[in-house]
Design an enzyme around this catalytic site. Structure first.
Site, PDB file in Angstrom:
ATOM      1  N   GLY A  57       0.820  -1.212   0.000  1.00  0.00           N
ATOM      2  CA  GLY A  57       0.000   0.000   0.000  1.00  0.00           C
ATOM      3  C   GLY A  57       0.849   1.254   0.000  1.00  0.00           C
ATOM      4  N   SER A  58       0.340   2.307   0.632  1.00  0.00           N
ATOM      5  CA  SER A  58       0.975   3.619   0.557  1.00  0.00           C
ATOM      6  C   SER A  58       2.263   3.675   1.374  1.00  0.00           C
ATOM      7  CB  SER A  58       0.003   4.699   1.055  1.00  0.00           C
ATOM      8  OG  SER A  58      -0.083   4.688   2.466  1.00  0.00           O
ATOM      9  N   SER A  59       3.182   4.527   0.934  1.00  0.00           N
ATOM     10  CA  SER A  59       4.458   4.683   1.633  1.00  0.00           C
ATOM     11  C   SER A  59       4.261   5.274   3.020  1.00  0.00           C
ATOM     12  CB  SER A  59       5.389   5.581   0.819  1.00  0.00           C
ATOM     13  OG  SER A  59       5.752   4.967  -0.391  1.00  0.00           O
ATOM     14  N   ARG A  60       3.294   6.178   3.166  1.00  0.00           N
ATOM     15  CA  ARG A  60       3.060   6.809   4.464  1.00  0.00           C
ATOM     16  C   ARG A  60       2.683   5.770   5.517  1.00  0.00           C
ATOM     17  NH1 ARG A  60      -1.315   8.074   7.132  1.00  0.00           N
ATOM     18  NH2 ARG A  60      -2.660   7.531   5.363  1.00  0.00           N
ATOM     19  N   VAL A  61       1.729   4.900   5.197  1.00  0.00           N
ATOM     20  CA  VAL A  61       1.319   3.867   6.143  1.00  0.00           C
ATOM     21  C   VAL A  61       2.457   2.871   6.365  1.00  0.00           C
ATOM     22  CG1 VAL A  61      -0.326   2.004   6.589  1.00  0.00           C
ATOM     23  CG2 VAL A  61      -1.106   4.128   5.514  1.00  0.00           C
ATOM     24  N   ALA A  62       3.176   2.540   5.303  1.00  0.00           N
ATOM     25  CA  ALA A  62       4.285   1.586   5.409  1.00  0.00           C
ATOM     26  C   ALA A  62       5.326   2.068   6.419  1.00  0.00           C
ATOM     27  CB  ALA A  62       4.926   1.378   4.041  1.00  0.00           C
ATOM     28  N   GLU A  94       5.761  -3.633   0.271  1.00  0.00           N
ATOM     29  CA  GLU A  94       5.671  -3.400  -1.176  1.00  0.00           C
ATOM     30  C   GLU A  94       4.809  -2.163  -1.305  1.00  0.00           C
ATOM     31  OE1 GLU A  94       4.284  -2.888  -4.542  1.00  0.00           O
ATOM     32  OE2 GLU A  94       3.298  -4.853  -4.543  1.00  0.00           O
ATOM     33  N   CYS A 119       0.421  -0.132  -8.787  1.00  0.00           N
ATOM     34  CA  CYS A 119       1.670   0.343  -8.192  1.00  0.00           C
ATOM     35  C   CYS A 119       2.800   0.297  -9.208  1.00  0.00           C
ATOM     36  CB  CYS A 119       2.014  -0.455  -6.950  1.00  0.00           C
ATOM     37  SG  CYS A 119       2.046  -2.238  -7.199  1.00  0.00           S
TER      38      CYS A 119
END
Length: 554
Positions: free
Chosen positions: A281-286, A300, A335
């Site tokens: 998912g999103s980089s922020r949540v990652a 990923e 993505c």
């Protein structure tokens, strides 16, 4: 290429499985009745809403908290999802906590389960190969994540081929060990792939079947006990797939399935403390999860993906078509979608851009070759376009307007396939680079051009980017390919005349590079990397040498 793959797959699947579809009957249930399914894909609507349940400790359960999902095509309330709230996570915590660190199976414990999962994969692959079953999942995907039938079918096809790849003995081959001779008689060191035990899987909306199935099965193959969370907007697809897997022999206690918002899932992870969490998912949540879970993650995350057209111009029509597919298939919600196109000046002299414009403009909502954007609103995307057009020398190549004559609700986005040209020298300025390389998860791309003398500038742009998922180098010049590949990072890079950024099948690694937390998907190497760790067992049986005496202290 993807269109060729899909059409070929459809022909092969139909011819190969016609007789099997008529004859196959599993667990005393006729497959053509789809008795595993609790919904009819084409009947899910505001007048006949579907329900999505949770699975925990082997039981399907509802919730006192129901989240209503709006139909992305007309705004009707068409799916009710039983979302777990803070008071309902305890059964999931207990279920994960019941799994030991050494897993449900490993090379020394319950090895027959490796064979069991080979059998489950065989049956599930066969089920998905049946025309009525594959059509059911294709149309269900279309209902919740609108994309063309060909794109949705490709997701089902890749999932089915993945399951075929892990039939029979292939699951136990994932746990293959090795041995090294020791220093003396009776000593040997053995390396084993070891499960983590309790794990979590969090997957996004854009591939409702392919991503969760491939990661879930990889986790199960290696002996882990997963809890799976799929974006609630599309979780109905995986709920139905789990029901299919149960009919294929998947023990109902092996997987927990939770619907919740991000805050509740984060609380579950902190309380259950899984040994490893896979997040797509999103980089922020990652990045938040990486901190919260103290690094016990595989990621990923977002992909701002580039394509470089080299100096050798070939197959203009084909190249234009692949660029259109990479940027705008699934309305750009991949993505791996083409985000930035670098054209050598030789391509700038061709009619490539006009052909890309023509291809983009033939996309239409009626066949879902363009459709709703589920995470970015129309206003947000158009605002981004306008900011880019303030950069000196930039210009709108095509698109840049809302879709017309539709009933897509305003919480989603709806714009025409869009491309904005930005000069390379402007892209490289500090004040512009972050704006230009911002990922827009919709039908949008940046296009620029470069001269022979500016290849080093292009390579510097690649070095400055933060995401390194997919890339394409479109050239048959081996020296050019060598230069670009040798000075770039992206984990899944296509090279050559037919290079693309999207449409990854199940037969090669798909995942980022350059980050030790990076996760792969689909291949034996990816499964072993993400879902197992290395354990060394050193056997030292003796004998102790004759006349051995206690040596001096050291």
């Amino acid at each position: 290429m993807l269109k060729v793959l899909v059409s070929r797959a459809a022909r092969v699947s139909t011819s190969r499985n016609h007789n099997a579809f008529a004859a196959f009957c599993f667990s005393s249930r006729c497959v053509h009745s789809l008795q595993f399914a609790t919904v009819e894909a084409e009947e899910v609507s505001g007048s006949k809403p579907a329900e999505v349940l949770n699975l925990v400790q082997g039981k399907w359960v509802g919730s006192s908290n129901w989240n209503t999902i709006l139909d992305p095509l007309n705004g009707d309330s068409f799916i009710n999802v039983a979302e777990v709230d803070e008071t309902g996570i305890q059964p999931f915590v207990e279920s994960l906590s019941s799994c030991p660190k050494h897993g449900v199976h490993n090379p020394f414990k319950a090895p027959e389960r490796y064979l069991m999962y080979g059998d489950i994969s065989t049956k599930a692959a066969h089920m998905l190969s049946l025309p009525k079953v594959s059509d059911f999942f294709t149309r269900l995907i279309q209902r919740v994540s609108p994309k063309s039938y060909q794109q949705a079918f490709a997701e089902v096809y890749v999932t089915q081929k993945f399951l075929e790849n892990f039939c029979g003995d292939q699951v136990r081959f994932l746990a293959r060990s090795f041995a090294v001779p020791g220093n003396h008689l009776g000593q040997q060191s053995h390396g084993f792939r070891w499960p983590y035990g309790p794990v979590a899987i969090i997957t996004p909306f854009n591939f409702p079947l392919e991503i969760p199935v491939l990661q879930l099965m990889g986790a199960l193959y290696m002996g882990n006990k997963p809890v799976l969370k799929v974006d609630s907007k599309v979780s109905i697809v995986m709920e139905q797939m789990l029901r299919l897997l149960h009919t294929c022999g998947l023990p109902v206690e092996d997987v927990d399935f939770i619907n919740s918002d991000g805050k509740i899932m984060n609380k579950l992870l902190l309380e259950a403390n899984p040994r490893m969490t896979l997040f797509t998912g999103s980089s922020r949540v990652a990045e938040k999860l990486a901190v919260d879970l103290k690094g016990r993650v595989k990621l990923e995350d977002a992909g701002f993906d580039w394509k470089i057209l080299g100096p050798d111009v070939h197959q203009e029509d084909y190249t234009a078509w692949v660029c259109d597919q990479d940027a705008y298939a699934c309305s750009g919600q991949k993505c791996s979608a083409q985000s930035l196109l670098f054209m050598h000046e030789n391509w700038s002299k061709t009619s490539l851009l006009s052909k890309m414009k023509d291809l983009a403009e033939r996309r239409k909502l009626t066949d879902l070759t363009i459709g709703p954007v589920l995470t970015v609103t129309t206003d947000s995307m158009l605002e981004h376009v306008n900011k880019l057009l303030e950069i000196p020398g930039s210009k709108l190549l095509f698109g840049g307007r809302p879709l017309e004559d539709h009933s897509i609700p305003s919480i989603y986005g709806a714009i025409k396939p869009t491309a904005v040209y930005v000069p390379l020298e402007e892209i490289m300025k500090d004040k512009n680079f972050e704006l230009v390389t911002k990922e827009i998860f919709g039908p949008f791309q940046i296009i620029t051009d470069y001269k022979n003398s500016e290849l080093s500038v292009v390579l510097d742009a690649l070095e400055r980017m933060h995401n390194h998922l997919t890339a394409a180098v479109v050239s048959n010049d081996p020296l050019f390919l060598q230069e670009v590949i040798g000075k770039s990072v992206n984990g899944t890079t296509y090279a050559g005349l037919r290079a693309r950024t999207t449409g990854a099948p199940q037969n090669h690694w798909f995942g980022p590079a350059g980050d030790p937390r990076g996760a792969g998907i689909g291949t034996p190497e990816a499964i072993k990397l993400v879902w197992s760790c290395h354990r060394e067992v050193i056997y030292d049986y003796g004998p102790v040498p004759k006349n051995w005496e206690i040596p001096p202290s050291t």
